[in-house]
Motif scaffolding. Structure first.
Motif, short mmCIF file in Angstrom:
data_model
loop_
_atom_site.label_atom_id
_atom_site.label_comp_id
_atom_site.label_asym_id
_atom_site.label_seq_id
_atom_site.Cartn_x
_atom_site.Cartn_y
_atom_site.Cartn_z
N ASN A 180 -3.45 -1.17 -7.72
CA ASN A 180 -3.48 -1.42 -6.28
C ASN A 180 -3.94 -2.84 -5.95
O ASN A 180 -3.66 -3.35 -4.87
N LYS A 225 -0.68 -3.17 7.98
CA LYS A 225 0.22 -3.71 6.98
C LYS A 225 0.31 -5.23 7.16
O LYS A 225 0.38 -5.72 8.27
N SER A 236 -2.55 -2.21 3.68
CA SER A 236 -1.43 -2.25 2.75
C SER A 236 -0.82 -3.65 2.78
O SER A 236 -0.57 -4.19 3.86
N ASN A 278 -7.40 0.40 -0.56
CA ASN A 278 -6.28 -0.40 -0.12
C ASN A 278 -5.11 -0.23 -1.08
O ASN A 278 -5.22 0.39 -2.15
N SER A 279 -3.98 -0.78 -0.74
CA SER A 279 -2.82 -0.76 -1.63
C SER A 279 -2.11 -2.11 -1.56
O SER A 279 -2.01 -2.70 -0.49
#
Length: 673
Positions: free
Chosen positions: A666, A590, A616, A641-642
């Motif tokens: 995304n 993240k 993320s 991915n986001s």
């Protein structure tokens, strides 16, 4: 009378005048008719000329006039006027008196026939003595005096003293000429205060000295003698004090072991370890129990080394001898056991691997203090097994037999807890499988080192640093061309945050690799704030930077805040597709930012400048992507991915593609040109 006889008569007249002048020591008119009793000192009172001095001066003037009358009376007020008058026969004599340049005044002889030729200075003016004036232009201890005629060793010089001297020796320079050291009549330097303001000095120039025939002030001589007495008494007291302390001086530590030192001896000072002058000189103090480094004397008393730093020779090491590697290991270990800093001079020491440090460390002379591994098999060369900080600076480590060394040049570890605040700086590592290997380390600093011909430059494992500012690797240079299967500049796995900045990495397979422990094992250490900034990666065959930490089913094992910023990334030509920056799968990472990098892609089809997956909240912006060849690579390749922001970035038009297909919702694409 013939010309030759006339010339002889003139020479005889002049000689008689010179002789008379030398004998009479006639004062000048300026001295006879001076204003004050002491020339230049009004407080000495008015001066009354003495009739005897006036008569002597007048007779001298008459003799000079008579001599010059016999010679035609050639007297000039400047050298320029003399040089302008060549209408005189060869060997005619003339005087220059009163020239503004003091050195020009003197006796000259005509060269060449009348109307041609030149004048040559042949002698000083025949004054009985010369008056000098010290008007304070210099300093009390470096007097600058002036005279109206040139000074020489043939004339007595008398001069006043403007101010008392405050040090000794004292010098004087006449007319900005040579600096002369003032010496008393006995050939000594004047005492401090021996030259008193207002006194007159009489002396002659003798070589590089001004030798007085007058005396210095007697009270200053007495004071100097008293000061010498005090100094002698102080030296006596120091000697007596040293004697009461009972310091014993011996040739070497080896000799000291055969001496029975009496009880009450405070220190033993040696001039060497094995022999005098071998750099093992040291001071030893008595101790009740066997010392870590020292000796036992013939009486059975123990003596311990007492120094702030220790040289290898103090422990018995021998430099520049490759047959001493086993003995040197024992010596280095003794030195390390003291906890003192091992100060390695600019020599080469062959040493078997396996020296363990619990305190202190070692320092050398940059690029000159070489430590070469011996032929004994060992996992590591220097081992740090301590929770305390250890320092290694300016040492040159060389692996002499790579086949017998499977570990690292320096293994930084603590078998009981965590090593903190250790520092490795300014060192050179050559031909080691691993240069530095850390395990359970924290807040370390590796800076300004050179790593050459390695398999892995630095391994960082199980580092518990909570954030990227605590442990730092910066300003280092990594260079390897060995061709081993896994050449990596820095390998970091299962570790906390770190800051890797300002480094230059050349060659190898991967410049910087962040991975799970064991390659595929699940991580046990959370990672937060991993900063990779302002580095130069060049010539790697697989990846400049690759981050590939496997995910974890344990939510407490997190990975967040990765910053790759401001780096120069340049892959080498390769036989397989490669990534300048690869961020692998199953990361659960993240918050990642890849920004402001200069990315030069590999010329192999399928290569990517930045390849990112399983992230993320990532931002890829401000990067510049360059192509090597036409249609050979993609600027950014995006996996699953986001919340990714792509752009703005700049792309070379020769790339096969700017970025791969994106999943709407995304990935947000902004201004990629």
């Amino acid at each position: 009378m013939s010309g030759g006889t006339l010339h002889h008569a003139r020479s005889s007249n002049l000689k008689e005048v010179l002789i008379a002048t030398k004998v009479a020591k006639v004062l000048t008119a300026n001295q006879i008719y001076r204003n004050w009793e002491l020339d230049g000192v009004p407080s000495s009172g008015n001066h009354s000329p003495k009739l005897g001095e006036i008569r002597a001066w007048g007779s001298w003037i008459e003799g000079v006039i008579a001599a010059f009358t016999a010679n035609g009376g050639l007297i000039y007020s400047s050298l320029a006027l003399l040089n302008a008058d060549l209408a005189h026969a060869a060997n005619s004599m003339a005087w220059v008196v009163g020239d503004a340049t003091v050195a020009n005044n003197g006796i000259y002889r005509k060269n060449g026939a009348s109307g041609s030729g030149s004048w040559t200075r042949v002698a000083d003016l025949p004054y009985s003595f010369i008056v000098g004036t010290d008007a304070g232009a210099g300093t009390p201890n470096a007097i600058q005096a002036t005279t109206s005629i040139p000074v020489s060793g043939a004339a007595l010089i008398v001069m006043n003293v403007f101010e008392a001297n405050t040090a000794s020796p004292v010098t004087v320079s006449f007319n900005n000429g040579a600096v002369l050291t003032i010496k008393t009549n006995s050939g000594n330097d004047p005492a401090v205060g021996g030259l008193v303001a207002g006194m007159l000095l009489f002396g002659y120039i003798s070589g590089t000295t001004f030798r007085l025939i007058s005396d210095q002030a007697s009270n200053a001589i007495v004071a100097a003698a008293e000061a010498a007495q005090v100094a002698a008494e102080e030296a006596r007291d120091v000697a007596l004090s040293a004697a009461s302390a009972n310091i014993s001086n011996v040739i070497s530590r080896a000799v000291a072991q055969s001496i029975a030192f009496p009880a009450g001896t405070s220190y033993v000072r040696t001039a060497g370890d094995a022999v005098a002058g071998d750099l093992g000189a040291a001071i030893y103090a008595p101790i009740a129990s066997p010392p870590i480094l020292g000796f036992q004397d013939l009486n059975g008393h123990y003596w311990e080394l007492r120094e702030n730093e220790i040289l290898p020779e103090m422990a018995g090491a021998v430099a520049n001898d490759n047959s001493k590697s086993a003995a040197n290991k024992a010596a280095f270990q003794k030195a390390a056991n003291t906890g003192l800093i091992l100060s390695v001079p600019g020599k080469t020491y062959y040493c078997d691997p396996g020296v363990t440090f619990e305190f202190g460390g070692a320092k050398g002379k940059k690029g000159k203090s070489q430590i070469v591994t011996g032929d004994t098999s060992s996992a590591n060369f220097f081992v740090v097994d301590s929770t305390d900080p250890v320092v290694f600076e300016d040492l040159y480590f060389i692996a002499n037999n790579l086949a017998k060394l499977s570990g690292a040049a320096i293994h930084l570890n603590s078998s009981t807890s965590i090593n903190q605040d250790s520092r490795i700086a300014g060192c050179i590592f050559a031909q080691f499988p691993i240069c530095i290997n850390t395990l359970n380390a924290y807040t370390y600093t590796f800076m300004d080192n050179v790593f050459s011909q390695y398999d892995i430059g630095i391994i960082v494992q199980d580092d518990i640093s909570p954030d990227g500012g605590d442990s730092q690797i910066y300003g280092n240079r990594f260079v390897t061309l060995r061709g081993s299967p896994n050449e990596i500049g820095v390998l970091q796995y299962n570790s906390g945050g770190m800051k890797f900045f300002g480094n230059k990495v050349n060659g190898g397979k991967t410049g910087y690799l962040f991975s799970a422990k064991g390659g595929s094992a699940m991580p046990t250490q959370s990672t937060s704030i991993l900063l990779i900034e302002s580095n130069s990666f060049e010539g790697q065959q697989n990846n400049n930077i690759y981050v590939d930490r496997d995910g974890s089913a344990n939510p407490s094992i997190s990975f967040s805040h990765l910053l790759i910023n401001g780096n120069q990334l340049n892959l080498a030509s390769s036989t397989a597709a490669a990534n300048n920056v690869g961020i692998g799968s199953a990361l659960n990472l993240k918050w990642a930012i890849v920004s402001n990098n200069i990315v030069q892609l590999s010329p192999i089809a399928g290569s990517s400048g930045i390849n990112i997956a399983a992230v993320s909240h990532a931002s890829i912006l401000g990067n510049v992507f360059g192509a090597t060849g036409v249609g050979k690579g993609t600027g950014v390749t995006l996996g699953a991915n986001s919340f990714v922001t792509l752009g703005p970035n700049r792309y070379d038009q020769n790339l096969a593609g700017r970025y791969s297909a994106v999943t709407p919702g995304n990935v947000e694409v902004i201004g990629n040109g």
